[in-house]
Enzyme design. Sequence first.
Site, PDB file in Angstrom:
ATOM      1  N   ASP A  10      33.183  45.168  -6.481  1.00 16.98           N
ATOM      2  CA  ASP A  10      32.938  44.456  -5.145  1.00 16.98           C
ATOM      3  C   ASP A  10      32.886  45.546  -4.147  1.00 16.98           C
ATOM      4  OD1 ASP A  10      32.260  42.565  -3.404  1.00 16.98           O
ATOM      5  OD2 ASP A  10      34.202  41.964  -3.229  1.00 16.98           O
ATOM      6  N   GLU A  70      28.405  44.045  -7.367  1.00 17.50           N
ATOM      7  CA  GLU A  70      27.885  42.907  -6.742  1.00 17.50           C
ATOM      8  C   GLU A  70      27.265  43.421  -5.587  1.00 17.50           C
ATOM      9  OE1 GLU A  70      30.256  39.181  -6.045  1.00 17.50           O
ATOM     10  OE2 GLU A  70      29.847  39.807  -3.797  1.00 17.50           O
ATOM     11  N   ASP A 143      39.236  40.082  -3.221  1.00 18.43           N
ATOM     12  CA  ASP A 143      38.361  41.203  -3.492  1.00 18.43           C
ATOM     13  C   ASP A 143      38.604  41.450  -5.102  1.00 18.43           C
ATOM     14  OD1 ASP A 143      36.948  42.001  -0.567  1.00 18.43           O
ATOM     15  OD2 ASP A 143      38.951  41.414  -0.406  1.00 18.43           O
TER      16      ASP A 143
END
Length: 183
Positions: A10, A70, A143
């Site tokens: 991420d 992502e 996260d």
Amino acid sequence: MQEKIIMGIDPGTTVMGYGVIKVIGKKAELLAFDVLKFRAKDDHYLRLEQIFKNTSEIVEQYMPDEMALEAPFFGKNIQSMLKLGRAQGVVMAAALSRGIPVVEYSPKRVKQSITGDGNASKEKVAGMLKSIYGFKEIPKLLDATDGLAVATCHHYQNNTILGNQKSYGSWDAFLKNNPDRLK
């Protein structure tokens, strides 16, 4: 049974989450998930250098066969989007420089594959991952679970009839597998 290691990221310029899973057949096992923190006061280019170095270290430690990222969502702040895109590019470069193929997933698709709801909260995604992998507590910085969710999403996508997306480690590999694109 074939074994592979998937690393999920991420991307972020101050906090970047990652997760690493080992897949044997269709079963996934948690290897690691955590965050990398970068000083917001540091120059943006210095942070990019740190993102590359830290990502490279994780890649060297776990030797993933595939990396899933992502994709950034579209926000209103153009400068933030540019910085996030640069961070994502640096992460891609760290993987591609070692011949690791990279695939991107939208936030909505990641949430959908983990919870069944493309609009699920980060907390719901984290809770589902806790249930899947059995880790003791949800981390303060979500996260970390976001990075794990991306790796898990990639695993799930590759184990469904509709999810067999191809990823390529280079432009040459793409053209070799898609000769009709040359016409």
